[in-house]
Every structure is written in C-alpha cells, then in structure tokens.
Write a protein that holds these residues in place. Sequence first.
Motif, mmCIF file in Angstrom:
data_model
loop_
_atom_site.group_PDB
_atom_site.id
_atom_site.type_symbol
_atom_site.label_atom_id
_atom_site.label_comp_id
_atom_site.label_asym_id
_atom_site.label_seq_id
_atom_site.Cartn_x
_atom_site.Cartn_y
_atom_site.Cartn_z
ATOM 1 N N GLY A 153 1.700 10.053 6.881
ATOM 2 C CA GLY A 153 1.047 8.753 6.780
ATOM 3 C C GLY A 153 -0.240 8.886 5.975
ATOM 4 N N ARG A 154 -0.425 7.934 5.052
ATOM 5 C CA ARG A 154 -1.654 7.868 4.243
ATOM 6 C C ARG A 154 -2.207 6.454 4.353
ATOM 7 N N PRO A 155 -2.774 6.094 5.499
ATOM 8 C CA PRO A 155 -3.248 4.716 5.665
ATOM 9 C C PRO A 155 -4.323 4.379 4.644
ATOM 10 N N LYS A 156 -4.254 3.140 4.133
ATOM 11 C CA LYS A 156 -5.176 2.736 3.054
ATOM 12 C C LYS A 156 -6.116 1.635 3.531
ATOM 13 N N VAL A 174 -5.190 -3.652 6.998
ATOM 14 C CA VAL A 174 -5.452 -3.468 8.426
ATOM 15 C C VAL A 174 -4.777 -2.164 8.864
ATOM 16 N N GLU A 175 -5.534 -1.320 9.543
ATOM 17 C CA GLU A 175 -5.002 0.019 9.833
ATOM 18 C C GLU A 175 -3.675 -0.010 10.586
ATOM 19 N N VAL A 176 -3.600 -0.833 11.640
ATOM 20 C CA VAL A 176 -2.378 -0.784 12.453
ATOM 21 C C VAL A 176 -1.153 -1.158 11.615
ATOM 22 N N GLU A 177 -1.344 -2.022 10.632
ATOM 23 C CA GLU A 177 -0.209 -2.420 9.788
ATOM 24 C C GLU A 177 0.271 -1.250 8.925
ATOM 25 N N GLU A 178 -0.652 -0.388 8.601
ATOM 26 C CA GLU A 178 -0.261 0.797 7.835
ATOM 27 C C GLU A 178 0.665 1.682 8.677
ATOM 28 N N HIS A 179 0.339 1.795 9.954
ATOM 29 C CA HIS A 179 1.185 2.610 10.836
ATOM 30 C C HIS A 179 2.547 1.936 11.073
ATOM 31 N N HIS A 180 2.527 0.591 11.179
ATOM 32 C CA HIS A 180 3.806 -0.115 11.312
ATOM 33 C C HIS A 180 4.702 0.207 10.114
ATOM 34 N N THR A 220 0.822 -1.223 0.000
ATOM 35 C CA THR A 220 0.000 0.000 0.000
ATOM 36 C C THR A 220 0.854 1.270 0.000
ATOM 37 N N GLU A 221 2.120 1.139 0.431
ATOM 38 C CA GLU A 221 3.027 2.306 0.496
ATOM 39 C C GLU A 221 2.321 3.520 1.143
ATOM 40 N N PRO A 222 1.987 3.384 2.421
ATOM 41 C CA PRO A 222 1.121 4.398 3.056
ATOM 42 C C PRO A 222 1.872 5.627 3.545
ATOM 43 N N ALA A 236 3.188 11.664 10.602
ATOM 44 C CA ALA A 236 3.707 10.554 11.415
ATOM 45 C C ALA A 236 4.904 11.033 12.224
ATOM 46 N N GLY A 237 5.660 11.949 11.665
ATOM 47 C CA GLY A 237 6.819 12.461 12.395
ATOM 48 C C GLY A 237 7.530 13.512 11.570
ATOM 49 N N PHE A 238 8.200 14.387 12.273
ATOM 50 C CA PHE A 238 9.115 15.330 11.627
ATOM 51 C C PHE A 238 10.507 14.757 11.864
ATOM 52 N N ILE A 239 11.205 14.409 10.811
ATOM 53 C CA ILE A 239 12.571 13.913 10.987
ATOM 54 C C ILE A 239 13.533 15.060 10.712
#
Length: 183
Positions: free
Chosen positions: A91-94, A101-107, A42-44, A153-156
């Motif tokens: 993050g662009r969860p799909k 599965v949503e949590v996998e998108e965040h992983h 999904t490349e979220p 998701a974060g500022f790096i």
Amino acid sequence: MDALEAIMTRRSEPRMLEEVPPREHIERLLEAGVRAPTHHLTEPWRFIVLAGDERLRLGEAWAAGAAAEGQDPDRFKDKGLRAPVIICVIGRPKHHLPKVVEVEEHHAVGAAMQNILLAAHALGLGAMIRTGAAGFYDEVREYLRLDKDEYVAGFIYVGYPEDKERPFTRRTSFAEKTEWRGM
Ligand SMILES: Cc1cc2nc3c(=O)[nH]c(=O)nc-3n(C[C@H](O)[C@H](O)[C@H](O)COP(=O)(O)O)c2cc1C
C-alpha cells in the motif's frame, strides 16, 4: 466462470501444490488488481512477486524479525514456502494529496486484493491473503525495499489448490446485517 459465480465460490486456499503457475497467469491477476476502484485515481498500490528462492529470502527476513522479538526463528523460516508464488501487495496511500482521504486509500488496496483473489479463482488457481506481524518487521520491510510511506497490505499466496473439496467458511446471512429503508 461469471463474476457472481467467482464471488460465491471463492475461498481461501491455505495449502498449495508445488507446481508454479505460469507467469502470464500471475500477470492477469495483477491486471485484475489494478482495475480496482481508486478514488481520485491515486492507484495506492504496487506489487512484489516472489517465487523460487526469493520465498526463502522472505522467510529469512521474517525469521530474523521474529528472533528480534524473542521468538524461535525456526518457526518462520519456511513460511514463504506455503505456495509457489507470493504476491506482496504494497500500500502506498497518497493522502498527502489534496482531497485524498486515507481510509479510502486502504479501501482501494483491499479492493485490489479481492480482485486478485477472484481472478485467481476464475483461472483455476488458489489464493489466500495472509498478514500478521511479518509485514511490520523492519527486516521484512528492508528485504522488500519498502519506502517509509509504504506498508505491506497483505501477502497473497498463489498456487494450485491441494484440496479442492474443503468446506466454505460460515457467514452470517446478509439479512441479519442489512437494514432496508424505502425498498
Ligand atoms: C486483510 C486480510 C488478512 C488476512 N490475514 C490472514 C492471516 O494472516 N492468516 C490467515 O490464516 N488468514 C488470513 N486471512 C484470510 C481469512 O482467514 C479468510 O478470508 C477467512 O477465514 C474466510 O475464509 P474464506 O476466504 O475461505 O471465505 C486474511 C483475510 C483478509 C481479508
């Protein structure tokens, strides 16, 4: 530097020199980011790279968001100047797609961020993820032009480390975190 050495010697770098890393190095970080595992491909993620005065624009949006919450905006205006480059990881969860599965998108997005940190370290750059309230402010979301289904998701923060001798943060041994069964 091999992968294990990079993992074992990486650390967050809170303070950076002003020197701007070459764009090709930042591109290599992003190439590493998108090699992260992603279930169903999904490349979220997507990335917004801020440098120069754009860091001030981020700070202005951040300060406006903080002011709307009743905080002193002056505390936040210069936050973007903590490093010469900021990679905003979006993050662009799909999970509207079948089987996703949503949590996998965040992983997956977290894995992309770790790839970026490790690649930065391997290239002699310092990097640090920062999150906090800023990513949720409407003013910051508008500045970044995020879609409704996107989030920060974060500022790096990326640059050349100011202090290369800083001690590592502590960790509990894996032995205390691991249960072995059948091995
Ligand atoms: C998702 C995520 C968000 C983080 N956000 C912040 C932050 O807002 N401010 C901060 O000081 N550090 C932040 N950090 C960095 C941690 O503080 C840092 O990783 C931790 O202190 C361990 O240090 P090390 O990375 O040098 O091992 C974040 C780390 C992660 C993984």
